[in-house]
Design a protein around this motif. Structure first.
Motif, PDB file in Angstrom:
ATOM      1  N   ASP A   1      34.545  26.838  22.289  1.00 53.01           N
ATOM      2  CA  ASP A   1      35.685  27.000  22.995  1.00 53.01           C
ATOM      3  C   ASP A   1      36.743  27.863  22.575  1.00 53.01           C
ATOM      4  OD1 ASP A   1      35.928  25.260  20.808  1.00 53.01           O
ATOM      5  OD2 ASP A   1      37.169  24.068  21.982  1.00 53.01           O
ATOM      6  N   SER A   2      36.410  28.551  21.318  1.00 56.04           N
ATOM      7  CA  SER A   2      37.419  29.401  20.594  1.00 56.04           C
ATOM      8  C   SER A   2      36.953  30.882  20.666  1.00 56.04           C
ATOM      9  CB  SER A   2      37.436  29.257  18.965  1.00 56.04           C
ATOM     10  OG  SER A   2      38.052  30.012  18.433  1.00 56.04           O
ATOM     11  N   THR A   3      37.968  31.759  21.436  1.00 53.67           N
ATOM     12  CA  THR A   3      37.787  33.206  21.262  1.00 53.67           C
ATOM     13  C   THR A   3      37.726  33.917  20.144  1.00 53.67           C
ATOM     14  OG1 THR A   3      40.048  33.475  21.573  1.00 53.67           O
ATOM     15  CG2 THR A   3      39.085  33.121  23.813  1.00 53.67           C
ATOM     16  N   PHE A   4      38.519  33.355  19.217  1.00 51.53           N
ATOM     17  CA  PHE A   4      38.266  33.835  17.586  1.00 51.53           C
ATOM     18  C   PHE A   4      36.792  33.747  17.125  1.00 51.53           C
ATOM     19  CE2 PHE A   4      42.942  32.778  17.937  1.00 51.53           C
ATOM     20  CZ  PHE A   4      43.486  34.162  17.804  1.00 51.53           C
ATOM     21  N   SER A   5      36.139  32.622  17.428  1.00 51.03           N
ATOM     22  CA  SER A   5      34.908  32.377  16.917  1.00 51.03           C
ATOM     23  C   SER A   5      34.035  33.292  17.679  1.00 51.03           C
ATOM     24  CB  SER A   5      34.688  30.723  17.143  1.00 51.03           C
ATOM     25  OG  SER A   5      33.389  30.548  16.592  1.00 51.03           O
ATOM     26  N   THR A   6      34.086  33.298  18.933  1.00 57.40           N
ATOM     27  CA  THR A   6      33.254  34.277  19.691  1.00 57.40           C
ATOM     28  C   THR A   6      33.451  35.813  18.968  1.00 57.40           C
ATOM     29  OG1 THR A   6      33.273  32.952  21.699  1.00 57.40           O
ATOM     30  CG2 THR A   6      32.526  35.225  22.103  1.00 57.40           C
ATOM     31  N   GLU A   7      34.502  35.982  19.270  1.00 54.26           N
ATOM     32  CA  GLU A   7      34.936  37.609  18.675  1.00 54.26           C
ATOM     33  C   GLU A   7      34.401  37.645  17.062  1.00 54.26           C
ATOM     34  OE1 GLU A   7      38.467  40.409  17.035  1.00 54.26           O
ATOM     35  OE2 GLU A   7      39.108  38.441  18.123  1.00 54.26           O
ATOM     36  N   ALA A   8      34.449  36.485  16.354  1.00 57.89           N
ATOM     37  CA  ALA A   8      33.814  36.623  15.168  1.00 57.89           C
ATOM     38  C   ALA A   8      32.238  36.795  14.803  1.00 57.89           C
ATOM     39  CB  ALA A   8      34.175  35.406  14.273  1.00 57.89           C
ATOM     40  N   GLY A   9      31.543  36.259  15.837  1.00 50.72           N
ATOM     41  CA  GLY A   9      30.268  36.159  15.942  1.00 50.72           C
ATOM     42  C   GLY A   9      29.755  37.600  16.445  1.00 50.72           C
ATOM     43  N   LEU A  10      30.396  38.012  17.501  1.00 50.07           N
ATOM     44  CA  LEU A  10      30.173  39.311  18.177  1.00 50.07           C
ATOM     45  C   LEU A  10      30.345  40.575  17.034  1.00 50.07           C
ATOM     46  CD1 LEU A  10      29.229  40.818  20.582  1.00 50.07           C
ATOM     47  CD2 LEU A  10      31.509  41.250  21.320  1.00 50.07           C
ATOM     48  N   LYS A  11      31.677  40.468  16.376  1.00 44.73           N
ATOM     49  CA  LYS A  11      31.768  41.510  15.255  1.00 44.73           C
ATOM     50  C   LYS A  11      30.764  41.406  14.078  1.00 44.73           C
ATOM     51  CE  LYS A  11      36.116  42.240  14.592  1.00 44.73           C
ATOM     52  NZ  LYS A  11      37.413  42.602  14.287  1.00 44.73           N
ATOM     53  N   TYR A  12      30.501  40.208  13.821  1.00 44.64           N
ATOM     54  CA  TYR A  12      29.499  40.001  12.805  1.00 44.64           C
ATOM     55  C   TYR A  12      28.140  40.535  13.154  1.00 44.64           C
ATOM     56  CZ  TYR A  12      27.403  37.726   8.657  1.00 44.64           C
ATOM     57  OH  TYR A  12      26.761  37.374   7.647  1.00 44.64           O
ATOM     58  N   PHE A  13      27.658  40.167  14.453  1.00 37.18           N
ATOM     59  CA  PHE A  13      26.392  40.823  15.058  1.00 37.18           C
ATOM     60  C   PHE A  13      26.388  42.472  15.211  1.00 37.18           C
ATOM     61  CE2 PHE A  13      24.118  42.180  18.837  1.00 37.18           C
ATOM     62  CZ  PHE A  13      22.975  41.980  18.229  1.00 37.18           C
ATOM     63  N   ILE A  14      27.411  43.004  15.445  1.00 36.16           N
ATOM     64  CA  ILE A  14      27.372  44.390  15.838  1.00 36.16           C
ATOM     65  C   ILE A  14      27.434  45.104  14.417  1.00 36.16           C
ATOM     66  CG2 ILE A  14      28.810  46.378  16.601  1.00 36.16           C
ATOM     67  CD1 ILE A  14      29.776  44.468  18.682  1.00 36.16           C
ATOM     68  N   LEU A  15      28.374  44.702  13.617  1.00 39.99           N
ATOM     69  CA  LEU A  15      28.150  45.261  12.220  1.00 39.99           C
ATOM     70  C   LEU A  15      27.185  44.953  11.417  1.00 39.99           C
ATOM     71  CD1 LEU A  15      32.171  45.221  11.665  1.00 39.99           C
ATOM     72  CD2 LEU A  15      30.980  46.915  12.315  1.00 39.99           C
ATOM     73  N   GLY A  16      26.705  43.740  11.496  1.00 38.53           N
ATOM     74  CA  GLY A  16      25.353  43.480  10.848  1.00 38.53           C
ATOM     75  C   GLY A  16      24.339  44.142  11.317  1.00 38.53           C
ATOM     76  N   SER A  17      24.279  44.502  12.672  1.00 33.99           N
ATOM     77  CA  SER A  17      23.137  45.498  13.148  1.00 33.99           C
ATOM     78  C   SER A  17      23.153  46.833  12.653  1.00 33.99           C
ATOM     79  CB  SER A  17      23.259  45.249  14.814  1.00 33.99           C
ATOM     80  OG  SER A  17      23.205  44.256  15.184  1.00 33.99           O
ATOM     81  N   PHE A  18      24.423  47.463  12.324  1.00 31.40           N
ATOM     82  CA  PHE A  18      24.714  48.793  11.723  1.00 31.40           C
ATOM     83  C   PHE A  18      24.147  48.788  10.349  1.00 31.40           C
ATOM     84  CE2 PHE A  18      27.497  51.450   9.159  1.00 31.40           C
ATOM     85  CZ  PHE A  18      26.969  52.631   9.821  1.00 31.40           C
ATOM     86  N   SER A  19      24.394  47.638   9.695  1.00 34.25           N
ATOM     87  CA  SER A  19      23.868  47.600   8.388  1.00 34.25           C
ATOM     88  C   SER A  19      22.606  47.530   8.262  1.00 34.25           C
ATOM     89  CB  SER A  19      24.435  46.476   7.481  1.00 34.25           C
ATOM     90  OG  SER A  19      23.611  45.485   7.040  1.00 34.25           O
ATOM     91  N   SER A  20      21.722  46.549   9.160  1.00 38.59           N
ATOM     92  CA  SER A  20      20.352  46.417   9.555  1.00 38.59           C
ATOM     93  C   SER A  20      19.732  47.948   9.657  1.00 38.59           C
ATOM     94  CB  SER A  20      19.876  45.652  10.220  1.00 38.59           C
ATOM     95  OG  SER A  20      20.362  44.343  10.017  1.00 38.59           O
ATOM     96  N   GLY A  21      20.257  48.588  10.461  1.00 41.70           N
ATOM     97  CA  GLY A  21      20.000  49.975  10.761  1.00 41.70           C
ATOM     98  C   GLY A  21      19.626  50.928   9.393  1.00 41.70           C
ATOM     99  N   LEU A  22      20.849  50.727   8.697  1.00 48.87           N
ATOM    100  CA  LEU A  22      20.862  51.721   7.423  1.00 48.87           C
ATOM    101  C   LEU A  22      19.675  51.091   6.433  1.00 48.87           C
ATOM    102  CD1 LEU A  22      24.529  51.632   6.489  1.00 48.87           C
ATOM    103  CD2 LEU A  22      23.393  53.525   7.012  1.00 48.87           C
ATOM    104  N   LEU A  23      19.700  49.842   6.356  1.00 47.77           N
ATOM    105  CA  LEU A  23      18.299  49.151   5.705  1.00 47.77           C
ATOM    106  C   LEU A  23      16.920  49.816   6.017  1.00 47.77           C
ATOM    107  CD1 LEU A  23      17.577  47.588   3.345  1.00 47.77           C
ATOM    108  CD2 LEU A  23      17.488  45.505   4.699  1.00 47.77           C
ATOM    109  N   LEU A  24      16.802  49.541   7.377  1.00 46.97           N
ATOM    110  CA  LEU A  24      15.814  50.131   8.061  1.00 46.97           C
ATOM    111  C   LEU A  24      15.235  51.590   7.737  1.00 46.97           C
ATOM    112  CD1 LEU A  24      13.309  48.708   9.213  1.00 46.97           C
ATOM    113  CD2 LEU A  24      14.165  49.319  11.354  1.00 46.97           C
ATOM    114  N   PHE A  25      16.458  52.470   7.806  1.00 53.70           N
ATOM    115  CA  PHE A  25      16.271  53.816   7.607  1.00 53.70           C
ATOM    116  C   PHE A  25      16.081  54.106   6.219  1.00 53.70           C
ATOM    117  CE2 PHE A  25      17.847  58.237   6.889  1.00 53.70           C
ATOM    118  CZ  PHE A  25      17.329  58.860   7.816  1.00 53.70           C
TER     119      PHE A  25
END
Length: 196
Positions: A46-70
């Protein structure tokens, strides 16, 4: 109920991470624990801050995973193996062929190191962490602010002490630079940070 299952899956990913003996299994273990942590960051439905935190963590974590995979793909493309034992045996010998490939190996290690430092929120790659830690539930923040970082540092040390031991100077330089940035930038930026 699902909260504890996600915690257990994240711990399973961390256990697989510290016991991995291959760069591909290391990547998959990081992804297993990261996916669980993304959902834990957005656990308050029910928290928009928590949803934003999860989305931000997902997007930036995906970027870091791309760096690792490269970085892993550059290492694999250069030497033809991702197994820790094979890599350590290859780098233990000082042959002329390996010295010709040193620049591409360093490029792969730069990407792998950047991904590791991004995952542990070392400055200047830490910009995602205040928003994620603030928006996530407190119990989740306590978990993913400490436990994954211990596992990542243990793998990082094992990787550069045992596998890439010939590149000890690179490891030392990267660690010292990121430590100095984390202490100085993290301290001074935290003085100006305000809660919105």
């Amino acid at each position: 109920f699902e909260y504890f299952i996600l915690l257990l899956c994240a711990v399973l990913g961390l256990l697989l991470l510290v016991s991995s003996f291959d760069l591909i299994s290391l990547y998959l273990a990081i992804e297993l624990q990261s996916l669980c942590l993304y959902v834990l960051a957005a656990a308050k439905k029910d928290s928009t801050f928590s949803t934003e935190a999860g989305l931000k963590y997902f997007i930036l974590g995906s970027f870091s995973s791309g760096l690792l995979l490269f970085g892993i793909s550059v290492i694999y493309g250069t030497v033809g193996t991702t197994n820790f034992e094979n890599l350590s045996l290859l780098f233990a010998g000082s042959n002329e062929i390996l010295s010709n490939l040193e620049s591409s190996i360093i490029i792969g290690l730069v990407f792998i190191s950047a991904a590791f430092f991004f995952k542990v929120a070392a400055a200047p790659l830490h910009m995602w962490s205040p928003d994620v830690y603030e928006g996530a539930p407190v119990s989740s923040t306590i978990f993913f602010a400490v436990i994954p970082k211990i596992a990542m540092f243990s793998v990082f040390l094992r990787l550069f002490q045992n596998v890439f031991s010939n590149f000890h100077d690179f490891f030392l330089l990267a660690t010292v630079l990121f430590a100095m940035f984390s202490v100085t930038i993290g301290s001074f930026v935290a003085l100006k940070q305000k809660k919105n």
